[in-house]
Write a protein that holds these residues in place. Structure first.
Motif, PDB file in Angstrom:
ATOM      1  N   ARG A   1     -10.969   2.186  -1.427  1.00 67.68           N
ATOM      2  CA  ARG A   1     -12.371   1.476  -1.052  1.00 67.68           C
ATOM      3  C   ARG A   1     -11.958  -0.167  -0.876  1.00 67.68           C
ATOM      4  O   ARG A   1     -11.065  -0.494  -1.615  1.00 67.68           O
ATOM      5  CB  ARG A   1     -13.035   1.542  -2.576  1.00 67.68           C
TER       6      ARG A   1
ATOM      7  N   PRO B   1      -6.291   7.175   2.657  1.00 64.44           N
ATOM      8  CA  PRO B   1      -7.742   7.436   3.127  1.00 64.44           C
ATOM      9  C   PRO B   1      -8.770   7.190   2.500  1.00 64.44           C
ATOM     10  O   PRO B   1      -9.983   6.980   2.768  1.00 64.44           O
ATOM     11  CB  PRO B   1      -7.519   8.743   3.570  1.00 64.44           C
ATOM     12  N   ASP B   2      -8.554   7.289   0.872  1.00 60.42           N
ATOM     13  CA  ASP B   2      -9.472   7.193  -0.015  1.00 60.42           C
ATOM     14  C   ASP B   2      -9.961   5.884  -0.628  1.00 60.42           C
ATOM     15  O   ASP B   2     -10.470   5.339  -1.460  1.00 60.42           O
ATOM     16  CB  ASP B   2      -9.563   8.227  -0.945  1.00 60.42           C
TER      17      ASP B   2
ATOM     18  N   HIS C   1      -6.491   2.406   5.715  1.00 61.10           N
ATOM     19  CA  HIS C   1      -6.981   3.700   5.433  1.00 61.10           C
ATOM     20  C   HIS C   1      -6.113   4.834   6.154  1.00 61.10           C
ATOM     21  O   HIS C   1      -6.245   5.808   5.544  1.00 61.10           O
ATOM     22  CB  HIS C   1      -8.481   3.804   6.219  1.00 61.10           C
ATOM     23  N   GLU C   2      -5.351   4.660   7.008  1.00 59.03           N
ATOM     24  CA  GLU C   2      -4.304   5.507   7.550  1.00 59.03           C
ATOM     25  C   GLU C   2      -3.392   5.627   6.413  1.00 59.03           C
ATOM     26  O   GLU C   2      -3.035   6.858   6.057  1.00 59.03           O
ATOM     27  CB  GLU C   2      -3.585   4.915   8.634  1.00 59.03           C
TER      28      GLU C   2
ATOM     29  N   THR D   1       0.683  -1.117  -0.086  1.00 58.11           N
ATOM     30  CA  THR D   1      -0.040   0.144   0.173  1.00 58.11           C
ATOM     31  C   THR D   1       0.677   1.247  -0.001  1.00 58.11           C
ATOM     32  O   THR D   1       0.770   2.212  -0.632  1.00 58.11           O
ATOM     33  CB  THR D   1      -0.954  -0.129   1.364  1.00 58.11           C
TER      34      THR D   1
ATOM     35  N   GLY E   1     -14.556   0.722   8.624  1.00 57.43           N
ATOM     36  CA  GLY E   1     -14.371   1.736   7.203  1.00 57.43           C
ATOM     37  C   GLY E   1     -14.415   0.506   5.909  1.00 57.43           C
ATOM     38  O   GLY E   1     -14.024   1.086   4.766  1.00 57.43           O
TER      39      GLY E   1
ATOM     40  N   PRO F   1      -8.418  -0.251   9.068  1.00 54.27           N
ATOM     41  CA  PRO F   1      -8.230   1.110   9.613  1.00 54.27           C
ATOM     42  C   PRO F   1      -6.535   1.281   9.438  1.00 54.27           C
ATOM     43  O   PRO F   1      -6.353   2.688   8.833  1.00 54.27           O
ATOM     44  CB  PRO F   1      -8.487   1.140  11.218  1.00 54.27           C
TER      45      PRO F   1
ATOM     46  N   HIS G   1     -15.874  -0.838   2.803  1.00 50.27           N
ATOM     47  CA  HIS G   1     -17.007  -0.136   1.827  1.00 50.27           C
ATOM     48  C   HIS G   1     -18.153  -1.090   1.516  1.00 50.27           C
ATOM     49  O   HIS G   1     -19.454  -0.936   1.180  1.00 50.27           O
ATOM     50  CB  HIS G   1     -16.411   0.483   0.422  1.00 50.27           C
TER      51      HIS G   1
END
Length: 195
Positions: free
Chosen positions: A84, A81-82, A77-78, A50, A104, A74, A106
């Protein structure tokens, strides 16, 4: 520093699953649908990939050997952030679905899944050429995560005689978050087709 997608053509997608055969088959199918697929077999690899590739989409298995995919949501996402995130599991339950969305994710699909269902879940509401009807009319589509969450919230709200504060407490979410979710219309299942 570097662009997340230098070619601008393919959409980077991270697949995180410890089943090598499943990853190979799904990766091939998703690549043929325009994704640039990178894969990881554990949480450490997922975090590293990532950081390096900054994928906008992720297909994440609930069970990663001894690790739990829910805990990774999470963290991803850290880093992005966007992103999916679509959570996959062989053990579907309303409790897991609600927990996934709270963390978090989707969407949420039960295995076995096909590549078209994965693409619909990842791109729903995200792609200008993806019509809502296309998603809603999917044959044999599993119950959407938002629908499962809505039903669970309504059940707990009824048990609490409509008391928002008590419902929020039982669901483990902030009162404001619950009010925001309640202000949205319930998610429809597939509408009756007229054609």
């Amino acid at each position: 520093m570097s662009s997340p997608n230098p070619t601008g053509a393919a959409r980077p997608l991270l697949v995180v699953d410890d089943d090598a055969t499943f990853v190979r088959v799904l990766s091939r199918a998703l690549a043929s649908r325009g994704f640039e697929v990178i894969s990881a077999v554990n949480a450490d690899e997922a975090r590293a990939l990532t950081r390096r590739h900054q994928p906008k989409h992720c297909v994440l298995d609930l069970k990663l050997g001894e690790e739990n995919g829910l805990r990774l949501i999470p963290e991803l996402h850290e880093l992005m952030p966007d992103m999916r995130i679509l959570l996959l599991t062989g053990y579907a339950s309303i409790a897991t679905a609600v927990e996934a969305i709270k963390r978090g994710a989707h969407d949420y699909l039960a295995k076995p899944v096909d590549a078209d269902a994965v693409v619909r879940a990842l791109l729903e509401g995200d792609s200008p050429h993806q019509g809502e009807d296309e998603v809603l009319d999917a044959p044999e589509a599993p119950l959407a995560l938002r629908r499962l969450e809505w039903e669970h919230i309504q059940r707990v709200l009824t048990e609490c005689d409509g008391n928002i504060s008590e419902t929020a407490r039982r669901l483990g979410m902030h009162r404001r978050t619950l009010q925001r979710k309640l202000s949205k219309h319930p998610v429809r299942e597939r509408p009756q087709s007229s054609n």
